[in-house]
Design a protein around this motif. Structure first.
Motif, PDB file in Angstrom:
ATOM      1  N   VAL A 110       9.697  67.393  -2.894  1.00  0.00           N
ATOM      2  CA  VAL A 110       9.151  65.629  -3.609  1.00  0.00           C
ATOM      3  C   VAL A 110       7.902  66.341  -4.446  1.00  0.00           C
ATOM      4  CG1 VAL A 110       8.702  63.801  -3.403  1.00  0.00           C
ATOM      5  CG2 VAL A 110      10.501  64.674  -1.904  1.00  0.00           C
ATOM      6  N   GLU A 111       8.190  66.308  -5.673  1.00  0.00           N
ATOM      7  CA  GLU A 111       6.622  66.898  -6.405  1.00  0.00           C
ATOM      8  C   GLU A 111       7.195  65.509  -7.267  1.00  0.00           C
ATOM      9  OE1 GLU A 111       6.977  71.532  -5.718  1.00  0.00           O
ATOM     10  OE2 GLU A 111       7.257  70.414  -6.972  1.00  0.00           O
ATOM     11  N   LEU A 112       5.482  65.246  -7.708  1.00  0.00           N
ATOM     12  CA  LEU A 112       5.569  64.517  -8.717  1.00  0.00           C
ATOM     13  C   LEU A 112       4.755  65.071  -9.543  1.00  0.00           C
ATOM     14  CD1 LEU A 112       5.462  61.131  -9.426  1.00  0.00           C
ATOM     15  CD2 LEU A 112       3.347  61.213  -8.779  1.00  0.00           C
ATOM     16  N   ASP A 113       4.884  65.557 -11.061  1.00  0.00           N
ATOM     17  CA  ASP A 113       3.779  66.500 -11.990  1.00  0.00           C
ATOM     18  C   ASP A 113       3.462  64.865 -13.036  1.00  0.00           C
ATOM     19  OD1 ASP A 113       5.545  68.134 -11.532  1.00  0.00           O
ATOM     20  OD2 ASP A 113       6.873  68.703 -13.510  1.00  0.00           O
ATOM     21  N   GLU A 114       2.355  65.136 -12.942  1.00  0.00           N
ATOM     22  CA  GLU A 114       1.335  64.685 -13.899  1.00  0.00           C
ATOM     23  C   GLU A 114       1.887  64.365 -15.708  1.00  0.00           C
ATOM     24  OE1 GLU A 114      -0.457  61.513 -12.919  1.00  0.00           O
ATOM     25  OE2 GLU A 114      -0.136  62.245  -9.786  1.00  0.00           O
ATOM     26  N   ALA A 115       1.574  63.529 -15.512  1.00  0.00           N
ATOM     27  CA  ALA A 115       1.922  63.502 -17.498  1.00  0.00           C
ATOM     28  C   ALA A 115       0.294  64.099 -17.645  1.00  0.00           C
ATOM     29  CB  ALA A 115       1.137  62.378 -18.259  1.00  0.00           C
ATOM     30  N   LEU A 124       9.036  62.379 -10.885  1.00  0.00           N
ATOM     31  CA  LEU A 124       9.083  62.455 -10.150  1.00  0.00           C
ATOM     32  C   LEU A 124      10.282  63.616  -9.747  1.00  0.00           C
ATOM     33  CD1 LEU A 124       8.201  61.822  -6.824  1.00  0.00           C
ATOM     34  CD2 LEU A 124       9.964  59.602  -7.095  1.00  0.00           C
ATOM     35  N   PHE A 125      10.279  64.934  -9.111  1.00  0.00           N
ATOM     36  CA  PHE A 125      11.209  65.279  -8.570  1.00  0.00           C
ATOM     37  C   PHE A 125      11.832  66.000  -7.149  1.00  0.00           C
ATOM     38  CE2 PHE A 125       9.596  66.743 -13.560  1.00  0.00           C
ATOM     39  CZ  PHE A 125      10.956  66.900 -13.462  1.00  0.00           C
ATOM     40  N   LEU A 126      12.932  66.282  -6.918  1.00  0.00           N
ATOM     41  CA  LEU A 126      13.545  67.132  -6.072  1.00  0.00           C
ATOM     42  C   LEU A 126      13.480  68.836  -6.377  1.00  0.00           C
ATOM     43  CD1 LEU A 126      16.182  64.698  -4.613  1.00  0.00           C
ATOM     44  CD2 LEU A 126      13.454  64.942  -3.945  1.00  0.00           C
ATOM     45  N   ARG A 127      12.656  69.033  -5.788  1.00  0.00           N
ATOM     46  CA  ARG A 127      13.076  70.522  -6.310  1.00  0.00           C
ATOM     47  C   ARG A 127      13.755  71.561  -5.014  1.00  0.00           C
ATOM     48  NH1 ARG A 127       8.197  70.501  -9.757  1.00  0.00           N
ATOM     49  NH2 ARG A 127       9.297  70.290 -11.896  1.00  0.00           N
ATOM     50  N   GLU A 128      14.124  72.103  -4.938  1.00  0.00           N
ATOM     51  CA  GLU A 128      14.805  73.579  -3.923  1.00  0.00           C
ATOM     52  C   GLU A 128      15.131  74.566  -5.069  1.00  0.00           C
ATOM     53  OE1 GLU A 128      17.835  72.637  -0.917  1.00  0.00           O
ATOM     54  OE2 GLU A 128      18.512  74.735  -2.772  1.00  0.00           O
ATOM     55  N   GLY A 129      13.905  76.049  -4.636  1.00  0.00           N
ATOM     56  CA  GLY A 129      14.408  76.861  -5.733  1.00  0.00           C
ATOM     57  C   GLY A 129      13.589  76.434  -6.634  1.00  0.00           C
ATOM     58  N   ASN A 130      14.741  77.121  -6.905  1.00  0.00           N
ATOM     59  CA  ASN A 130      14.246  76.433  -8.737  1.00  0.00           C
ATOM     60  C   ASN A 130      15.514  76.160  -9.266  1.00  0.00           C
ATOM     61  OD1 ASN A 130      17.157  78.106  -8.663  1.00  0.00           O
ATOM     62  ND2 ASN A 130      17.028  79.670  -9.604  1.00  0.00           N
ATOM     63  N   GLU A 132      16.481  71.727  -9.805  1.00  0.00           N
ATOM     64  CA  GLU A 132      15.479  70.597  -9.901  1.00  0.00           C
ATOM     65  C   GLU A 132      16.103  69.300 -10.096  1.00  0.00           C
ATOM     66  OE1 GLU A 132      11.484  71.158 -11.851  1.00  0.00           O
ATOM     67  OE2 GLU A 132      12.518  70.589 -13.795  1.00  0.00           O
ATOM     68  N   GLN A 133      16.140  68.261  -9.701  1.00  0.00           N
ATOM     69  CA  GLN A 133      16.752  67.030 -10.504  1.00  0.00           C
ATOM     70  C   GLN A 133      15.633  65.681 -10.395  1.00  0.00           C
ATOM     71  OE1 GLN A 133      19.527  66.157 -11.590  1.00  0.00           O
ATOM     72  NE2 GLN A 133      19.733  68.378 -11.486  1.00  0.00           N
ATOM     73  N   GLU A 134      15.070  65.508 -11.505  1.00  0.00           N
ATOM     74  CA  GLU A 134      15.336  64.310 -11.848  1.00  0.00           C
ATOM     75  C   GLU A 134      15.143  62.960 -10.830  1.00  0.00           C
ATOM     76  OE1 GLU A 134      13.168  63.538 -15.882  1.00  0.00           O
ATOM     77  OE2 GLU A 134      11.956  62.227 -15.081  1.00  0.00           O
ATOM     78  N   VAL A 135      14.013  61.977 -10.799  1.00  0.00           N
ATOM     79  CA  VAL A 135      14.954  60.836  -9.912  1.00  0.00           C
ATOM     80  C   VAL A 135      13.237  59.470 -10.225  1.00  0.00           C
ATOM     81  CG1 VAL A 135      16.017  61.500  -7.931  1.00  0.00           C
ATOM     82  CG2 VAL A 135      13.652  61.392  -7.549  1.00  0.00           C
ATOM     83  N   GLY A 136      14.141  58.449 -10.360  1.00  0.00           N
ATOM     84  CA  GLY A 136      13.468  57.296 -10.243  1.00  0.00           C
ATOM     85  C   GLY A 136      12.782  57.273 -11.843  1.00  0.00           C
ATOM     86  N   ARG A 137      13.906  57.841 -12.311  1.00  0.00           N
ATOM     87  CA  ARG A 137      13.171  57.686 -14.398  1.00  0.00           C
ATOM     88  C   ARG A 137      13.242  55.944 -14.381  1.00  0.00           C
ATOM     89  NH1 ARG A 137      17.482  62.491 -17.047  1.00  0.00           N
ATOM     90  NH2 ARG A 137      17.900  61.082 -15.182  1.00  0.00           N
ATOM     91  N   LYS A 149       5.964  59.266  -2.759  1.00  0.00           N
ATOM     92  CA  LYS A 149       5.479  58.447  -1.227  1.00  0.00           C
ATOM     93  C   LYS A 149       6.190  58.557  -0.132  1.00  0.00           C
ATOM     94  CE  LYS A 149       0.484  57.275  -2.827  1.00  0.00           C
ATOM     95  NZ  LYS A 149      -0.103  56.518  -3.052  1.00  0.00           N
ATOM     96  N   ARG A 150       7.200  57.659  -0.233  1.00  0.00           N
ATOM     97  CA  ARG A 150       8.283  57.008   1.157  1.00  0.00           C
ATOM     98  C   ARG A 150       9.555  58.439   0.724  1.00  0.00           C
ATOM     99  NH1 ARG A 150       9.289  54.973   5.005  1.00  0.00           N
ATOM    100  NH2 ARG A 150      11.278  53.949   5.165  1.00  0.00           N
ATOM    101  N   LEU A 151       8.953  58.808  -0.004  1.00  0.00           N
ATOM    102  CA  LEU A 151       9.866  60.745   0.147  1.00  0.00           C
ATOM    103  C   LEU A 151       9.513  61.134   0.585  1.00  0.00           C
ATOM    104  CD1 LEU A 151      11.997  60.630  -3.231  1.00  0.00           C
ATOM    105  CD2 LEU A 151      13.379  60.711  -0.743  1.00  0.00           C
ATOM    106  N   LYS A 152       8.427  61.222   1.142  1.00  0.00           N
ATOM    107  CA  LYS A 152       8.058  62.364   1.121  1.00  0.00           C
ATOM    108  C   LYS A 152       6.900  61.927   2.708  1.00  0.00           C
ATOM    109  CE  LYS A 152       4.984  64.198  -2.289  1.00  0.00           C
ATOM    110  NZ  LYS A 152       3.601  64.622  -3.097  1.00  0.00           N
TER     111      LYS A 152
END
Length: 159
Positions: A110-115, A124-130, A132-137, A149-152
């Protein structure tokens, strides 16, 4: 809005929905309250011979109704993130799942990309290898951070 549901079979489900305060009934009431005076004014001018005002009033109300419909339709959008023992399943769609993405639970991050620019949202992304899916748009930034934070926490808890 984030709804957190824990089920008894070692899975955890998080449902993400847009924050919309106007329900369908409220939208209809709003449309009627705005339409009644507009139509009354348009018909009073039409009765005085200014009939070309009627198509413009009708177009204005049609546009308002279309905008309200699109906003209410957006209310049906859902993202469901299910954390199971061996995988993380992301489903999203309008009223029913239209996309399903499965991630290996051991490898998902679970990664949060800052602006990168001022006024750009964090993502906010769910990433596995290459992959990724953005969640919470559909969430505001503070709720997106909270979801991350909750997902992590949930992924760390079940490891």
């Amino acid at each position: 809005m984030i709804q957190d549901k824990e089920s008894g079979d070692e899975s955890h489900r998080i449902v993400v929905t847009p924050n919309l305060s106007l329900n369908n009934r409220g939208a209809v009431v709003f449309f009627l309250v705005v339409s009644a005076p507009a139509l009354a004014i348009a018909f009073s001018w039409a009765a005085r011979g200014m009939w070309p005002i009627l198509p413009f009033a009708g177009a204005e109300l049609l546009l308002l109704g279309l905008c309200l419909y699109l906003v209410q339709r957006r209310q049906r959008f859902r993202e469901v993130i299910t954390l199971e023992a061996d995988q993380v399943v992301l489903q999203r769609g309008m009223g029913r799942p239209q996309e399903t993405h499965r991630f290996n639970r051991a490898w998902v991050r679970v990664e949060l990309d800052e602006a990168t620019h001022l006024n750009y949202p964090v993502r906010l992304f769910l990433r596995e290898g290459n992959r990724e899916q953005e969640v919470g748009r559909c969430l505001p930034e503070d709720e997106r951070r909270s979801l991350g934070k909750r997902l992590k926490g949930l992924l760390a808890k079940q490891d």
